[in-house]
Design a protein around this motif. Structure first.
Motif, mmCIF file in Angstrom:
data_model
loop_
_atom_site.group_PDB
_atom_site.id
_atom_site.type_symbol
_atom_site.label_atom_id
_atom_site.label_comp_id
_atom_site.label_asym_id
_atom_site.label_seq_id
_atom_site.Cartn_x
_atom_site.Cartn_y
_atom_site.Cartn_z
ATOM 1 N N VAL A 1 0.877 -1.171 0.000
ATOM 2 C CA VAL A 1 0.000 0.000 0.000
ATOM 3 C C VAL A 1 0.912 1.218 0.000
ATOM 4 N N THR A 2 1.106 1.820 -1.167
ATOM 5 C CA THR A 2 2.153 2.838 -1.299
ATOM 6 C C THR A 2 1.768 4.186 -0.696
ATOM 7 N N MET A 3 0.508 4.568 -0.741
ATOM 8 C CA MET A 3 0.059 5.917 -0.385
ATOM 9 C C MET A 3 0.789 6.981 -1.202
ATOM 10 N N ASP A 4 1.238 6.612 -2.398
ATOM 11 C CA ASP A 4 1.902 7.563 -3.297
ATOM 12 C C ASP A 4 0.842 8.490 -3.898
ATOM 13 N N PRO A 5 1.223 9.462 -4.720
ATOM 14 C CA PRO A 5 0.215 10.398 -5.245
ATOM 15 C C PRO A 5 -0.934 9.728 -5.977
ATOM 16 N N GLU A 6 -0.704 8.552 -6.564
ATOM 17 C CA GLU A 6 -1.773 7.829 -7.250
ATOM 18 C C GLU A 6 -2.468 6.824 -6.342
ATOM 19 N N ARG A 7 -1.988 6.712 -5.103
ATOM 20 C CA ARG A 7 -2.527 5.759 -4.117
ATOM 21 C C ARG A 7 -2.510 4.333 -4.664
ATOM 22 N N ARG A 8 -1.404 3.950 -5.296
ATOM 23 C CA ARG A 8 -1.291 2.617 -5.879
ATOM 24 C C ARG A 8 -1.185 1.555 -4.795
ATOM 25 N N VAL B 1 0.912 -7.387 4.373
ATOM 26 C CA VAL B 1 0.535 -6.120 3.752
ATOM 27 C C VAL B 1 1.556 -5.097 4.236
ATOM 28 N N VAL B 2 2.216 -4.439 3.311
ATOM 29 C CA VAL B 2 3.251 -3.462 3.654
ATOM 30 C C VAL B 2 2.679 -2.062 3.490
ATOM 31 N N THR B 3 2.802 -1.259 4.535
ATOM 32 C CA THR B 3 2.290 0.107 4.517
ATOM 33 C C THR B 3 3.375 1.070 4.985
ATOM 34 N N PRO B 4 3.183 2.370 4.724
ATOM 35 C CA PRO B 4 4.061 3.336 5.374
ATOM 36 C C PRO B 4 3.832 3.310 6.881
ATOM 37 N N GLY B 5 4.853 3.687 7.639
ATOM 38 C CA GLY B 5 4.644 3.850 9.074
ATOM 39 C C GLY B 5 3.632 4.945 9.349
ATOM 40 N N LEU B 6 2.834 4.749 10.388
ATOM 41 C CA LEU B 6 1.867 5.758 10.790
ATOM 42 C C LEU B 6 2.578 6.893 11.531
ATOM 43 N N VAL B 7 1.940 8.063 11.553
ATOM 44 C CA VAL B 7 2.504 9.245 12.207
ATOM 45 C C VAL B 7 1.511 9.743 13.256
ATOM 46 N N ASN B 8 1.887 9.637 14.510
ATOM 47 C CA ASN B 8 1.050 10.058 15.637
ATOM 48 C C ASN B 8 1.375 11.518 15.937
ATOM 49 N N THR B 9 0.421 12.421 15.718
ATOM 50 C CA THR B 9 0.712 13.845 15.813
ATOM 51 C C THR B 9 0.418 14.447 17.185
ATOM 52 N N HIS B 10 0.070 13.621 18.161
ATOM 53 C CA HIS B 10 -0.029 14.135 19.535
ATOM 54 C C HIS B 10 -0.021 12.988 20.525
ATOM 55 N N ILE B 11 1.033 12.937 21.333
ATOM 56 C CA ILE B 11 1.122 11.924 22.375
ATOM 57 C C ILE B 11 1.989 12.449 23.509
ATOM 58 N N HIS B 12 1.570 12.157 24.736
ATOM 59 C CA HIS B 12 2.365 12.480 25.921
ATOM 60 C C HIS B 12 3.250 11.268 26.215
ATOM 61 N N ILE B 13 4.533 11.391 25.942
ATOM 62 C CA ILE B 13 5.427 10.255 26.170
ATOM 63 C C ILE B 13 6.028 10.278 27.569
ATOM 64 N N THR B 14 5.843 11.377 28.299
ATOM 65 C CA THR B 14 6.204 11.406 29.717
ATOM 66 C C THR B 14 4.995 11.884 30.501
ATOM 67 N N ALA C 1 -3.678 9.470 8.714
ATOM 68 C CA ALA C 1 -2.743 8.816 9.636
ATOM 69 C C ALA C 1 -1.351 8.653 9.060
ATOM 70 N N THR C 2 -1.201 8.845 7.757
ATOM 71 C CA THR C 2 0.097 8.654 7.105
ATOM 72 C C THR C 2 0.578 9.975 6.486
ATOM 73 N N ARG C 3 0.085 10.302 5.328
ATOM 74 C CA ARG C 3 0.518 11.523 4.644
ATOM 75 C C ARG C 3 0.153 12.776 5.436
ATOM 76 N N GLY C 4 -1.037 12.789 6.035
ATOM 77 C CA GLY C 4 -1.436 13.952 6.821
ATOM 78 C C GLY C 4 -0.548 14.166 8.032
ATOM 79 N N SER D 1 4.625 7.906 2.871
ATOM 80 C CA SER D 1 4.285 7.070 1.721
ATOM 81 C C SER D 1 5.494 6.206 1.383
ATOM 82 N N ILE D 2 5.253 5.182 0.584
ATOM 83 C CA ILE D 2 6.330 4.286 0.150
ATOM 84 C C ILE D 2 6.707 4.685 -1.266
ATOM 85 N N GLU D 3 7.750 5.498 -1.380
ATOM 86 C CA GLU D 3 8.221 6.008 -2.659
ATOM 87 C C GLU D 3 9.740 6.052 -2.669
#
Length: 462
Positions: A15-22, A61-74, A358-361, A374-376
């Motif tokens: 699952v590339t999440m590239d501009p064409e979402r291939r 299924v291979v995907t890009p890593g997710l990006v968590n945009t808010h977390i309290h790690i301490t 969750a990925t590109r955003g 994305s996987i590019e």
């Protein structure tokens, strides 16, 4: 002659999440060093590359890593679930969380960050934006570098609240903390860990500190991150003091811009949505916290309006006494579902859009969309291998629906960050997990004991 690469994943559904979402069937990904070299059909990449290590991807299924945009790690990972879940917002923060935050030692904050990172990595999140390390940034950065995650970090900075004493800061001290953190940690581990200009936000910061945070982000060419308007407390406070709603006031101060991530933003009006959009801001939407702490997101939340206006809405999991988990796949499920029901409109946030958030955003929010999301070819090899040999992945007919509605982080088998395998066979490769969990349990018990806070569990423990 085939080119040499370090790793070649073959035979997977990519699952590339590239501009064409291939989505590439019988797909392959070639990795050299920290980067993705090529993505395509297995036959093509097998012929073009000779790999030091080959991964049989037929079960993945291979995907890009997710990006968590808010977390309290301490402050919260070591006291997960201790705060009662029927606690009002103000009481939750000032009577429970602030006392818990205040007693952590340096070693406990390092341990807390590693526990948070472990949960993220094992559930498919490879990058995160934190809420601000409470006190011991150096130790936290050291722990994050060891465990191998990608992160954007900062320090817990405010200048108005007088308590607790342990992190009371004058305005001058708060500004100095911003500068010291950015100077020390702007670019660590090849850029995998980077400091941001971070302030707590809400009504805890003077105008002088807001301006200083903006100036620090500009000077160090990094992002600016803060909490705002999860509940009515913030707009009510700004209106009482300034006669302006929060984002109207922050715009007047010159704070807003495309490098800003504002967290929560539930109690905002249409005018504020327009201001966020005009300045290209991102919003970190934390759906589980909104539900658990009863912000009213399904009643008054304007996330659909934000997206329509052009605001980049990404996803976060927040703290472990508000969200209680750091599995971004579960949060993405909620993003896809909440406004379908709230607006009685099934077209709200379809699975494909929620996964993009969750990925590109997320990558765009943390100013890293040129590297991750994305996987590019040319991007960092931050990859997640989801195990199809599980009931929630069977049968596999629509991979977007499967990722958002069926699966969660428990099916994450393997994770690469910067081309390095940090999770393999469901286990971390970089640290001793069993020792981490043992120490975390002991530390959590010690922390709650030192606060003197009552155990409000409603079940009788014998």
């Amino acid at each position: 002659m085939p080119e040499r690469v370090d790793t070649l994943i073959e035979g997977a559904l990519v699952v590339t999440m590239d501009p064409e979402r291939r989505v590439v069937t019988d797909g392959a990904v070639a990795i050299r060093g920290t980067d993705i070299v090529a993505v395509g059909k297995t036959a093509d990449l097998h012929a073009a590359y000779e790999a030091a290590a080959t991964v049989d991807g037929r079960r993945f299924v291979v995907t890009p890593g997710l990006v968590n945009t808010h977390i309290h790690i301490t402050g919260e990972p070591l006291t997960r679930g201790f705060v009662p879940d029927d606690t009002p917002f103000e009481e939750n923060v000032f009577q429970w969380l602030v006392p818990l935050y205040s007693v952590y030692t340096e070693e406990e904050e390092r341990l807390s960050a590693q526990l948070a990172a472990a949960e993220m990595l094992k559930s498919g999140t490879t990058a995160f934006l934190e809420a601000g390390t409470v006190r011991f940034v150096d130790a936290v950065v050291d722990g994050l570098v060891e465990i191998g995650i990608r992160g954007r970090i900062g320090k817990w900075v405010w200048d108005l609240p007088p308590v607790p004493d342990v992190y009371r800061q004058t305005t001058d001290e708060a500004v100095a903390n911003l500068d010291a953190t950015l100077k020390a940690h702007r670019h660590v581990a090849g850029g995998r860990i980077q400091a941001w200009s971070m302030i707590v936000g809400h009504t805890t910061c003077s105008d002088t500190l807001w301006r200083a945070a903006r100036e620090a982000a500009d000077r160090y060419q990094t992002g600016l991150n803060f909490h705002m308007s999860p509940a009515a407390l913030d707009p009510d406070g700004f209106l009482a003091q300034f006669g302006q709603r929060p984002f109207e006031h922050l715009e007047a101060l010159g704070v807003l811009g495309p490098d800003v991530v504002a967290v929560h933003c539930v109690h905002v009006d249409d005018d504020e949505v327009g201001r966020l959009a005009r300045h290209g801001c991102s919003v970190a939407h934390c759906p589980t916290t909104a539900l658990k702490v009863s912000y009213g997101v399904t009643q008054i939340g304007k996330m659909p309006e934000m997206v329509r206006a052009g605001v980049n809405v990404a996803i976060g999991t927040d703290g472990n006494n508000a969200s209680n988990y750091s599995d971004l796949m579960r949060a993405t499920y909620l993003v896809a579902g909440l406004f379908k029901d709230a607006r009685r409109d099934p077209t709200m946030f379809p699975a494909e859009q929620a996964y993009e958030m969750a990925t590109r955003g997320g990558a765009r929010a943390i100013l890293a969309d040129h590297e991750i999301g994305s996987i590019e070819p040319g991007k960092k090899a931050d990859l997640v291998l989801h195990d199809r040999d599980r009931p929630e992945w069977t049968p596999l007919l629509n991979v977007a629906n499967q990722l958002v509605w069926s699966a969660d982080g428990r099916g994450v088998h393997t994770v690469f960050v910067d081309g390095r395998k940090v999770v393999d066979g469901y286990r971390l490769t970089t640290i001793d997990e069993y020792d981490l969990y043992r120490r975390a349990q002991a530390a959590g018990e010690s922390i709650v004991a030192r606060t003197g806070l009552p155990d409000r569990s409603k079940w009788k423990v014998v």
